[in-house]
Design an enzyme around this catalytic site. Structure first.
Site, mmCIF file in Angstrom:
data_model
loop_
_atom_site.group_PDB
_atom_site.id
_atom_site.type_symbol
_atom_site.label_atom_id
_atom_site.label_comp_id
_atom_site.label_asym_id
_atom_site.label_seq_id
_atom_site.Cartn_x
_atom_site.Cartn_y
_atom_site.Cartn_z
ATOM 1 N N LEU A 203 0.843 -0.878 -0.258
ATOM 2 C CA LEU A 203 -0.037 -0.168 0.370
ATOM 3 C C LEU A 203 1.023 1.031 0.104
ATOM 4 O O LEU A 203 1.506 1.577 0.673
ATOM 5 C CB LEU A 203 -0.671 -0.212 1.121
ATOM 6 C CG LEU A 203 -2.431 0.938 1.593
ATOM 7 C CD1 LEU A 203 -2.723 0.612 0.571
ATOM 8 C CD2 LEU A 203 -2.420 0.262 2.935
ATOM 9 N N HIS A 204 1.323 1.957 -0.541
ATOM 10 C CA HIS A 204 1.636 3.016 -0.895
ATOM 11 C C HIS A 204 1.318 4.727 -1.577
ATOM 12 O O HIS A 204 1.555 5.638 -1.978
ATOM 13 C CB HIS A 204 3.425 2.975 -1.791
ATOM 14 C CG HIS A 204 3.297 2.846 -3.095
ATOM 15 N ND1 HIS A 204 2.774 1.399 -3.579
ATOM 16 C CD2 HIS A 204 3.167 3.444 -3.931
ATOM 17 C CE1 HIS A 204 2.883 1.798 -4.607
ATOM 18 N NE2 HIS A 204 3.918 3.075 -5.221
ATOM 19 N N ARG A 205 -0.360 4.197 -2.190
ATOM 20 C CA ARG A 205 -0.292 5.170 -3.318
ATOM 21 C C ARG A 205 -1.508 6.612 -2.403
ATOM 22 O O ARG A 205 -1.717 6.012 -2.005
ATOM 23 C CB ARG A 205 -1.369 4.834 -4.192
ATOM 24 C CG ARG A 205 -1.256 4.055 -5.789
ATOM 25 C CD ARG A 205 -2.098 4.117 -6.849
ATOM 26 N NE ARG A 205 -0.845 3.280 -7.715
ATOM 27 C CZ ARG A 205 0.089 3.516 -7.812
ATOM 28 N NH1 ARG A 205 0.502 4.629 -8.251
ATOM 29 N NH2 ARG A 205 0.758 2.922 -9.078
ATOM 30 N N ARG A 238 5.903 6.287 2.707
ATOM 31 C CA ARG A 238 5.336 7.110 3.003
ATOM 32 C C ARG A 238 4.020 7.139 3.279
ATOM 33 O O ARG A 238 3.447 7.666 4.217
ATOM 34 C CB ARG A 238 5.035 7.825 1.449
ATOM 35 C CG ARG A 238 3.712 8.215 1.186
ATOM 36 C CD ARG A 238 3.459 7.881 -0.248
ATOM 37 N NE ARG A 238 3.557 9.045 -0.975
ATOM 38 C CZ ARG A 238 3.206 10.419 -1.954
ATOM 39 N NH1 ARG A 238 2.764 10.021 -1.279
ATOM 40 N NH2 ARG A 238 4.217 10.191 -2.738
ATOM 41 N N ASP A 281 -1.852 -1.789 -4.151
ATOM 42 C CA ASP A 281 -2.175 -0.891 -4.867
ATOM 43 C C ASP A 281 -1.195 -0.318 -5.831
ATOM 44 O O ASP A 281 -1.269 0.212 -6.882
ATOM 45 C CB ASP A 281 -2.267 0.262 -4.275
ATOM 46 C CG ASP A 281 -1.091 0.804 -2.942
ATOM 47 O OD1 ASP A 281 -0.384 0.438 -3.595
ATOM 48 O OD2 ASP A 281 -2.346 2.046 -2.813
#
Ligand code: UD1
Length: 360
Positions: A203-205, A238, A281
């Site tokens: 998960l990073h978007r 992030r 993602d």
């Protein structure tokens, strides 16, 4: 002939590895410039080591920043390097800020530009990568596409078809070349996971992790998944930062969600290969699950890689809790392996690129 290959962020490194190797095998000198967009050992050096990528001849050390300042910084720092190097080609890969920054500099200096992974479009201009793709493709002299849909997108944008080549997927070249090593590393055992009996989540978007409500919804759905199956969640820097800022606890799912540091390449591939299910993602992970035919719940509303949904193993579900939970239930009651592998993803994309660049 001399080629300058530019890379800067984690998803670039596994893409340049086979390209540099294929160029070198043909006797073409290929020097690497690292922009420094990603700089943590786990986000960068680990990939150079594991994939035996030659050391860059220059590191621009651009580091973090807003998307605009980061892109501008890379451009400023790349200019003198390229002026001094004067290669015959600059090769850029993917769609990160480093890609578009290097593309702008090469074009303005009149150095021929080749884009690997050209033509992908999510048709969502709020996504930072989409602008990077459009600009890079518009500037490129040679465009190497990984799937047929990308060729159609470029045609629609009026890009001269004599510059466009469907070559396959360099990320899959790397996966094929390293799959046996990845299996031998048995990452699942190090995390106390049984083959076929765990889920992997990434998960990073910005659209998922920079908006508190979306991040909470996705983490809650991951906790739901953990009631059915243990989940491993390697945390992107992030995402870790945002969880801290939003005051979200990093101990979730009552011990059944294992949050760990970002993983290296071999461990990631090894874990995808053994997972019952992947939630992600990431565009690259969508392609890797498609190749390995592992059910993939894609936490996005759109994708620039439609082949992974049309014939691959990915299902687009967005970030809504109910939609993710329904997809988890469906995947858990479905087969372990799904979809088909695109025929052009045959492990020879980089060879085709090297042959093409060597021809003119
Ligand atoms: C970038 C790419 C994205 C890709 C992703 C993979 C763009 C627009 N985005 O997003 O397409 O999917 O990489 O990781 O180029 N940070 C660290 N250490 C690092 C790198 C980053 O702590 O080694 C932190 C920094 O605080 C930085 C933040 O992560 O501000 C985001 O990094 P950045 O490169 O801006 O974007 P990504 O979210 O990684």
């Amino acid at each position: 002939m001399r080629v300058c290959v530019v890379a800067g962020a984690r998803p670039n490194f596994m893409k340049i590895a086979p390209v540099v190797r294929a160029l070198t095998t043909r006797g073409i000198s290929a020097g690497i410039v690292h922009t420094g967009q990603h700089y943590d050992e786990r986000m960068s050096d680990a990939f150079f080591r594991e994939l035996d990528i030659p050391q860059p001849f220059a590191n621009l050390e651009a580091g973090a920043g807003t998307p605009i300042s980061q892109t501008a910084e890379i451009m400023k720092r790349f200019e003198p390097v390229l002026v001094a190097d004067r290669p015959d080609w600059v090769v850029v890969v993917g769609d990160v800020n480093s890609t578009v920054a290097a593309a702008m500099v090469a074009s303005k200096l009149g150095v021929r530009l080749a884009h690997v992974e050209a033509g992908l479009r999510s048709f969502d201009r709020t996504m930072p990568e989409e602008l990077n793709r459009i600009v890079t493709d518009a500037l490129s002299d040679r465009l190497f596409a990984s799937e047929p849909c990308a060729v159609a997108n470029l045609q629609r944008e009026g890009i001269d078809e004599s510059r466009v080549f469907l070559v396959g997927n360099v990320m899959i070249d790397t996966l094929q070349a390293n799959l046996e090593r990845a299996r031998a590393a048995r990452a699942h055992a190090r995390f106390d996971l049984e083959p076929g009996e765990f889920a992997l989540a990434t998960l990073h978007r910005p659209s998922n992790v920079d908006v508190r409500a979306n991040l909470v919804s996705i983490l809650s759905a991951i906790e739901y998944a953990a009631k059915r199956i243990p989940v491993l969640l390697p945390l992107h820097p992030r995402t870790r930062k945002r969880m801290e800022e939003f005051g979200l606890s990093q101990s979730i799912g009552g011990g059944r969600v294992k949050i760990v540091e970002p993983l290296g390449y071999l461990d990631t591939i090894g874990l995808i290969d053994k997972a019952r299910l992947v939630l992600t993602d990431s565009g690259g992970v969508q392609e890797e699950t498609t190749y390995l035919r592992v059910p993939c719940i894609t936490l996005r509303d759109n994708t620039e890689r439609p082949i992974t949904v049309e014939i691959g193993s990915s299902r687009l579900v967005g970030s809504r809790y109910e939609a993710i939970v329904a997809a988890i239930d469906a995947a858990m009651s479905g087969p372990n392996r799904v979809g088909t592998v695109p025929p052009i993803w045959d492990g020879r994309a980089a060879e085709r690129i090297a042959e093409n660049l060597a021809a003119v």
